[in-house]
Design an enzyme around this catalytic site. Structure first.
Site, PDB file in Angstrom:
ATOM      1  CE  LYS A 196      -1.980   4.468  -5.893  1.00 10.37           C
ATOM      2  NZ  LYS A 196      -1.749   3.112  -5.332  1.00 10.37           N
ATOM      3  CB  SER A 214       0.292   4.231  -2.147  1.00 12.46           C
ATOM      4  OG  SER A 214      -0.164   3.248  -3.046  1.00 12.46           O
ATOM      5  CB  SER A 225      -1.804   0.683  -2.159  1.00 13.69           C
ATOM      6  OG  SER A 225      -0.561   1.040  -1.626  1.00 13.69           O
TER       7      SER A 225
HETATM    8  N1  GLN Z   1       2.099   0.236   1.944  1.00 11.45           N
HETATM    9  C1  GLN Z   1       2.694  -0.767   1.145  1.00 11.45           C
HETATM   10  C2  GLN Z   1       4.064  -0.316   0.692  1.00 11.45           C
HETATM   11  O1  GLN Z   1       4.457   0.720   1.072  1.00 11.45           O
HETATM   12  C3  GLN Z   1       1.821  -1.098  -0.029  1.00 11.45           C
HETATM   13  C4  GLN Z   1       1.973  -0.192  -1.178  1.00 11.45           C
HETATM   14  C5  GLN Z   1       1.070  -0.558  -2.312  1.00 11.45           C
HETATM   15  O2  GLN Z   1       0.241  -1.468  -2.214  1.00 11.45           O
HETATM   16  N2  GLN Z   1       1.264   0.116  -3.411  1.00 11.45           N
HETATM   17  O3  GLN Z   1       4.724  -1.004  -0.026  1.00 11.45           O
END
Ligand code: GLN
Length: 456
Positions: free
Chosen positions: A64, A139, A163
């Site tokens: 990532k 994400s 994420s």
């Molecule tokens: N979707 C969650 C957020 O927007 C988790 C994001 C993540 O784990 N980086 O915070």
């Protein structure tokens, strides 16, 4: 789809060539932001010459793009870091390289990992690997799609509130969020330091376990890492497994609930004891997460001021103007929203009402998990209330987007390990099941997931 064993013992140069070709053929999905071709080709030649060896010798992977890694910029899919070249590599990337793995590219994400669909990337949305009209999740959307498309057998992601688990569920791959502190955060762009965890995607639990075993361990550069303890652990049947009732309600799609029920039936068929359990604080987990995490984001992102990193606004006359304009141009709307919320909940006058209250609620949630783990080995729930939604479907409504994190953020607030494992489909789209264990019981999760895979 080839798993890690397919790549071992083959020519590393052909592995890398094939992976790079597959990445180029799949460019429509926008899963990868850059290919690290030059370094990958060089390292492959070294593996073939016997100069590098190890448990992942010649196996290609992607990271990532919030992991600091050489060859091309580390952007966190943001404008502010779009020209940032990492001076060091993340500890976990170094560990994988030391075992001979070869990074071939950097995967797309929601900018700074803020989001659940990869639609917040400054460089375009990633398309779902099964249905390109739908989101990849986020994400870590690019990392999940790269594995599902067979470009690489594993990839790295970060999981702060879901994420890794959520895009794993949306694309039908295995996603691992280890115990907080099991993998080093050194060299990864910080989001929320109290819940950021480095993990991986793979096609099988066996592959994922190998990758995590290599990534895990204490790191003197990250003081929150735990002493080395990762050791395979046998899941002695029968285990006691609790289905979290609070996540099996009407708010969860019928098709998703049905897949969890199927999975529990398979667990029972293997001799495990499955019971319903309740986690009353679960309903507050989204609320506490979206206070604590923006507070930490606001603190962590304060370093991006246009002076030390990345984009610097031009023709400004005062320092305030330089900071302000650089941030205005460099951050996307979602990151700005979180910086504002974070500074608000930390401001004097609101600190007690929001931040401190959320931290107290977090402790109550942790207490409830502890109580459950005094009688159960594993907890199980859906990963997300729905299968992947359409591109653009939730972008106008941040609250709706946040709801897709309802079942993953509590686990993050408590620092627990969890897997998202493929469990079939709902209306043709993949659905995952979330397996949660007590802190430092990661190996138990792998053992259970592996035993379930061999059955199929
Ligand atoms: N979707 C969650 C957020 O927007 C988790 C994001 C993540 O784990 N980086 O915070």
């Amino acid at each position: 789809m080839p798993t890690i064993s397919y790549y071992l013992g083959r020519s590393a140069q052909s592995n890398v060539e094939e992976a790079l070709q597959a990445a180029k053929n799949a460019s429509d999905y926008n899963a990868l932001l850059h290919l690290t071709e030059e370094r990958a080709v060089k390292r492959a030649a070294m593996v073939d010459a016997g100069e590098i060896s190890g448990r992942l010798a010649g196996v290609p992977f992607v990271v990532k793009d919030n992991f600091l890694a050489f060859d091309g910029p580390t952007t966190a899919a943001s404008r502010i870091l779009q020209n940032f070249n990492a001076p060091v590599q993340a500890t976990v990337v170094e560990k994988l390289e030391a075992e001979g793995a070869i990074c071939i590219g950097k995967a797309n994400l929601d900018s700074f990992a803020h989001g659940s669909s990869t639609e917040n990337s400054a460089f375009g949305v990633t398309k779902n690997a099964v249905d390109p009209t739908r989101v990849a999740g986020g994400s870590s959307g690019g990392s999940a799609v790269a594995v599902k498309l067979g470009i690489v057998p594993f990839s790295l992601g970060t999981d702060t509130g879901g994420s890794i688990r959520q895009p794993a569920s949306f694309n039908g791959v295995v996603g691992v969020k280890p115990t907080y502190g099991m993998t080093s955060r050194y060299g990864v762009v910080s989001m929320a330091s109290s819940t950021d965890v480095m993990g991986c995607f793979a096609l099988t639990a066996e592959d994922a376990e190998l990758v995590i075993e290599i990534m895990a361990g204490q790191d003197s550069r990250d003081m929150t890492t735990l002493p080395d303890y990762f050791a395979p652990e046998a899941a002695n049947a029968p285990m006691k497994i609790g289905v979290i009732r609070d996540f099996m309600t009407e708010g969860t799609d019928e098709g998703v609930r049905a897949r969890v029920v199927d999975y529990t039936k398979q667990l029972e068929a293997k001799g495990h004891i499955v019971e319903e359990v309740s986690l009353p604080m679960a309903k507050y987990s989204l609320a506490m997460y979206y206070i604590v995490v923006p507070a930490e984001i606001a603190s962590n992102l304060a370093r991006y001021d246009g002076v030390r990193y990345g984009v610097r606004a031009e023709s400004t006359t005062t320092i305030e103007e330089l900071y302000g304009k650089s941030r205005e141009q460099g951050f996307g709307a979602e990151s700005k929203r979180r910086i504002l919320i974070g500074n608000y909940v930390l401001s004097s006058g609101f600190f007690d009402a929001y931040y401190q209250k959320a931290q107290k609620a977090r402790q109550l949630l942790i207490n409830e998990f502890n109580e459950l783990f005094s009688s159960y080995d594993i907890l199980i729930s859906p990963v997300v209330p729905t299968a992947a939604f359409g591109i653009g479907e939730n972008t106008d409504d941040p609250m709706k987007m946040y709801l897709s994190d309802a079942m993953t953020v509590g686990v993050s607030m408590a620092g627990l390990p969890a897997l998202s494992v493929p469990a079939g489909e709902s209306n043709g789209m993949p659905v995952g099941v979330q397996l949660i264990a007590n802190a430092q019981k990661d190996a138990l999760l792998f053992d259970l997931a592996k035993s379930m895979e061999t059955k199929q």
